[in-house]
Write a protein that holds these residues in place. Structure first.
Motif, PDB file in Angstrom:
ATOM      1  N   GLU A   1       0.820  -1.215   0.000  1.00 37.35           N
ATOM      2  CA  GLU A   1       0.000   0.000   0.000  1.00 37.35           C
ATOM      3  C   GLU A   1       0.852   1.263   0.000  1.00 37.35           C
ATOM      4  O   GLU A   1       0.417   2.300  -0.481  1.00 37.35           O
ATOM      5  N   GLU A   2       2.089   1.191   0.514  1.00 36.42           N
ATOM      6  CA  GLU A   2       2.948   2.367   0.554  1.00 36.42           C
ATOM      7  C   GLU A   2       3.423   2.788  -0.828  1.00 36.42           C
ATOM      8  O   GLU A   2       3.671   3.968  -1.061  1.00 36.42           O
ATOM      9  N   ILE A   3       3.548   1.866  -1.745  1.00 36.94           N
ATOM     10  CA  ILE A   3       4.081   2.197  -3.068  1.00 36.94           C
ATOM     11  C   ILE A   3       3.001   2.220  -4.136  1.00 36.94           C
ATOM     12  O   ILE A   3       3.274   2.576  -5.262  1.00 36.94           O
ATOM     13  N   ARG A   4       1.805   1.863  -3.794  1.00 37.58           N
ATOM     14  CA  ARG A   4       0.724   1.798  -4.783  1.00 37.58           C
ATOM     15  C   ARG A   4       0.275   3.209  -5.167  1.00 37.58           C
ATOM     16  O   ARG A   4       0.087   4.059  -4.318  1.00 37.58           O
ATOM     17  N   VAL A   5       0.126   3.424  -6.461  1.00 41.11           N
ATOM     18  CA  VAL A   5      -0.391   4.694  -6.966  1.00 41.11           C
ATOM     19  C   VAL A   5      -1.893   4.535  -7.125  1.00 41.11           C
ATOM     20  O   VAL A   5      -2.367   3.736  -7.916  1.00 41.11           O
ATOM     21  N   ARG A   6      -2.625   5.322  -6.353  1.00 39.52           N
ATOM     22  CA  ARG A   6      -4.079   5.227  -6.399  1.00 39.52           C
ATOM     23  C   ARG A   6      -4.620   6.134  -7.495  1.00 39.52           C
ATOM     24  O   ARG A   6      -3.944   7.029  -7.982  1.00 39.52           O
ATOM     25  N   ALA A   7      -5.853   5.889  -7.895  1.00 35.38           N
ATOM     26  CA  ALA A   7      -6.474   6.700  -8.949  1.00 35.38           C
ATOM     27  C   ALA A   7      -6.544   8.158  -8.527  1.00 35.38           C
ATOM     28  O   ALA A   7      -6.346   9.062  -9.334  1.00 35.38           O
ATOM     29  N   GLY A   8      -6.791   8.418  -7.274  1.00 42.10           N
ATOM     30  CA  GLY A   8      -6.851   9.787  -6.792  1.00 42.10           C
ATOM     31  C   GLY A   8      -5.511  10.489  -6.875  1.00 42.10           C
ATOM     32  O   GLY A   8      -5.444  11.712  -7.029  1.00 42.10           O
ATOM     33  N   ASP A   9      -4.420   9.733  -6.782  1.00 40.85           N
ATOM     34  CA  ASP A   9      -3.082  10.323  -6.862  1.00 40.85           C
ATOM     35  C   ASP A   9      -2.759  10.814  -8.271  1.00 40.85           C
ATOM     36  O   ASP A   9      -1.989  11.758  -8.441  1.00 40.85           O
ATOM     37  N   ILE A  10      -3.340  10.192  -9.256  1.00 39.50           N
ATOM     38  CA  ILE A  10      -3.056  10.576 -10.635  1.00 39.50           C
ATOM     39  C   ILE A  10      -3.569  11.980 -10.920  1.00 39.50           C
ATOM     40  O   ILE A  10      -2.928  12.760 -11.606  1.00 39.50           O
ATOM     41  N   TYR A  11      -4.727  12.309 -10.364  1.00 36.65           N
ATOM     42  CA  TYR A  11      -5.347  13.609 -10.636  1.00 36.65           C
ATOM     43  C   TYR A  11      -5.107  14.607  -9.510  1.00 36.65           C
ATOM     44  O   TYR A  11      -5.775  15.625  -9.450  1.00 36.65           O
ATOM     45  N   TRP A  12      -4.164  14.332  -8.606  1.00 37.64           N
ATOM     46  CA  TRP A  12      -3.982  15.169  -7.439  1.00 37.64           C
ATOM     47  C   TRP A  12      -3.696  16.621  -7.824  1.00 37.64           C
ATOM     48  O   TRP A  12      -4.341  17.542  -7.302  1.00 37.64           O
ATOM     49  N   GLY A  13      -2.776  16.867  -8.705  1.00 34.42           N
ATOM     50  CA  GLY A  13      -2.423  18.233  -9.086  1.00 34.42           C
ATOM     51  C   GLY A  13      -3.586  18.965  -9.729  1.00 34.42           C
ATOM     52  O   GLY A  13      -3.826  20.150  -9.452  1.00 34.42           O
ATOM     53  N   PHE A  14      -4.312  18.283 -10.552  1.00 39.51           N
ATOM     54  CA  PHE A  14      -5.465  18.878 -11.226  1.00 39.51           C
ATOM     55  C   PHE A  14      -6.541  19.252 -10.207  1.00 39.51           C
ATOM     56  O   PHE A  14      -7.101  20.348 -10.241  1.00 39.51           O
ATOM     57  N   ILE A  15      -6.816  18.333  -9.296  1.00 37.86           N
ATOM     58  CA  ILE A  15      -7.850  18.578  -8.292  1.00 37.86           C
ATOM     59  C   ILE A  15      -7.400  19.657  -7.316  1.00 37.86           C
ATOM     60  O   ILE A  15      -8.192  20.501  -6.898  1.00 37.86           O
ATOM     61  N   GLU A  16      -6.120  19.662  -6.953  1.00 37.02           N
ATOM     62  CA  GLU A  16      -5.606  20.667  -6.020  1.00 37.02           C
ATOM     63  C   GLU A  16      -5.675  22.060  -6.641  1.00 37.02           C
ATOM     64  O   GLU A  16      -5.997  23.038  -5.962  1.00 37.02           O
ATOM     65  N   ALA A  17      -5.391  22.159  -7.954  1.00 34.26           N
ATOM     66  CA  ALA A  17      -5.440  23.456  -8.616  1.00 34.26           C
ATOM     67  C   ALA A  17      -6.871  23.981  -8.715  1.00 34.26           C
ATOM     68  O   ALA A  17      -7.088  25.191  -8.678  1.00 34.26           O
ATOM     69  N   LEU A  18      -7.831  23.096  -8.835  1.00 34.12           N
ATOM     70  CA  LEU A  18      -9.236  23.502  -8.968  1.00 34.12           C
ATOM     71  C   LEU A  18     -10.028  23.171  -7.701  1.00 34.12           C
ATOM     72  O   LEU A  18     -11.213  22.836  -7.758  1.00 34.12           O
ATOM     73  N   LYS A  19      -9.355  23.279  -6.553  1.00 34.85           N
ATOM     74  CA  LYS A  19      -9.959  22.876  -5.299  1.00 34.85           C
ATOM     75  C   LYS A  19     -11.243  23.650  -4.992  1.00 34.85           C
ATOM     76  O   LYS A  19     -12.233  23.072  -4.547  1.00 34.85           O
ATOM     77  N   GLY A  20     -11.264  24.957  -5.225  1.00 34.10           N
ATOM     78  CA  GLY A  20     -12.458  25.754  -4.954  1.00 34.10           C
ATOM     79  C   GLY A  20     -13.637  25.304  -5.794  1.00 34.10           C
ATOM     80  O   GLY A  20     -14.774  25.203  -5.304  1.00 34.10           O
ATOM     81  N   TYR A  21     -13.379  25.024  -7.052  1.00 31.21           N
ATOM     82  CA  TYR A  21     -14.428  24.550  -7.948  1.00 31.21           C
ATOM     83  C   TYR A  21     -14.955  23.198  -7.496  1.00 31.21           C
ATOM     84  O   TYR A  21     -16.177  22.969  -7.436  1.00 31.21           O
ATOM     85  N   TYR A  22     -14.054  22.273  -7.138  1.00 29.69           N
ATOM     86  CA  TYR A  22     -14.484  20.944  -6.718  1.00 29.69           C
ATOM     87  C   TYR A  22     -15.216  20.977  -5.383  1.00 29.69           C
ATOM     88  O   TYR A  22     -16.148  20.214  -5.159  1.00 29.69           O
ATOM     89  N   ASN A  23     -14.795  21.860  -4.486  1.00 29.08           N
ATOM     90  CA  ASN A  23     -15.507  21.953  -3.209  1.00 29.08           C
ATOM     91  C   ASN A  23     -16.938  22.408  -3.426  1.00 29.08           C
ATOM     92  O   ASN A  23     -17.865  21.908  -2.773  1.00 29.08           O
ATOM     93  N   ALA A  24     -17.139  23.369  -4.341  1.00 32.67           N
ATOM     94  CA  ALA A  24     -18.505  23.811  -4.640  1.00 32.67           C
ATOM     95  C   ALA A  24     -19.312  22.673  -5.252  1.00 32.67           C
ATOM     96  O   ALA A  24     -20.490  22.481  -4.916  1.00 32.67           O
ATOM     97  N   LEU A  25     -18.687  21.906  -6.141  1.00 31.00           N
ATOM     98  CA  LEU A  25     -19.390  20.777  -6.752  1.00 31.00           C
ATOM     99  C   LEU A  25     -19.705  19.690  -5.727  1.00 31.00           C
ATOM    100  O   LEU A  25     -20.770  19.065  -5.786  1.00 31.00           O
ATOM    101  N   MET A  26     -18.785  19.452  -4.803  1.00 31.65           N
ATOM    102  CA  MET A  26     -19.007  18.405  -3.800  1.00 31.65           C
ATOM    103  C   MET A  26     -20.174  18.770  -2.885  1.00 31.65           C
ATOM    104  O   MET A  26     -20.915  17.897  -2.437  1.00 31.65           O
ATOM    105  N   ARG A  27     -20.368  20.065  -2.620  1.00 32.31           N
ATOM    106  CA  ARG A  27     -21.508  20.475  -1.786  1.00 32.31           C
ATOM    107  C   ARG A  27     -22.824  20.245  -2.521  1.00 32.31           C
ATOM    108  O   ARG A  27     -23.839  19.952  -1.916  1.00 32.31           O
ATOM    109  N   MET A  28     -22.816  20.393  -3.861  1.00 35.56           N
ATOM    110  CA  MET A  28     -24.042  20.197  -4.647  1.00 35.56           C
ATOM    111  C   MET A  28     -24.298  18.720  -4.925  1.00 35.56           C
ATOM    112  O   MET A  28     -25.410  18.339  -5.252  1.00 35.56           O
TER     113      MET A  28
END
Length: 117
Positions: A63-90
């Motif tokens: 588990e320490e070396i496994r690349v998860r699906a969420g890790d692949i999009y981490w930079g993209f999601i982090e850059a658009l965090k405000g947008y995703y937080n608004a979407l997650m509330r809806m």
């Protein structure tokens, strides 16, 4: 008209016949089996051969070396965090809410296009 011709669906871009499709399926299955049967016979499943090669290093916790699906999009999601937080509330997970959003946005788009706003 033969029974094979009766199964053929003709269109301006070509034809479709289930017998021809089945013949191609059998031919490609045979080709796949021939390729599979010529494989390496020294392969043994459920042995050390199936373990990933990590330059000779032992990894105790995979588990320490496994690349998860969420890790692949981490930079993209982090850059658009405000947008995703608004979407997650809806996001409710209820299909009826999505249909309501679809109909509401469709009505707005139709109003803009037809109404000339």
């Amino acid at each position: 008209m033969t029974w094979i011709e009766s199964l053929t669906l003709n269109s301006p871009s070509g034809f479709w016949n289930p017998i021809v499709w089945l013949a191609f399926l059998i031919v490609f299955a045979l080709i796949g089996y021939l390729i599979y049967s010529r494989g390496n016979r020294s392969y043994k499943p459920n042995t050390d051969q199936v373990k990933p090669f990590l330059s000779g290093n032992e990894v105790e916790d995979v588990e320490e070396i496994r690349v998860r699906a969420g890790d692949i999009y981490w930079g993209f999601i982090e850059a658009l965090k405000g947008y995703y937080n608004a979407l997650m509330r809806m996001h409710t997970g209820d299909v009826r809410d999505y249909i309501l959003w679809y109909l509401g946005l469709g009505a707005v788009i139709l109003f803009v296009l037809v109404g000339g706003v």
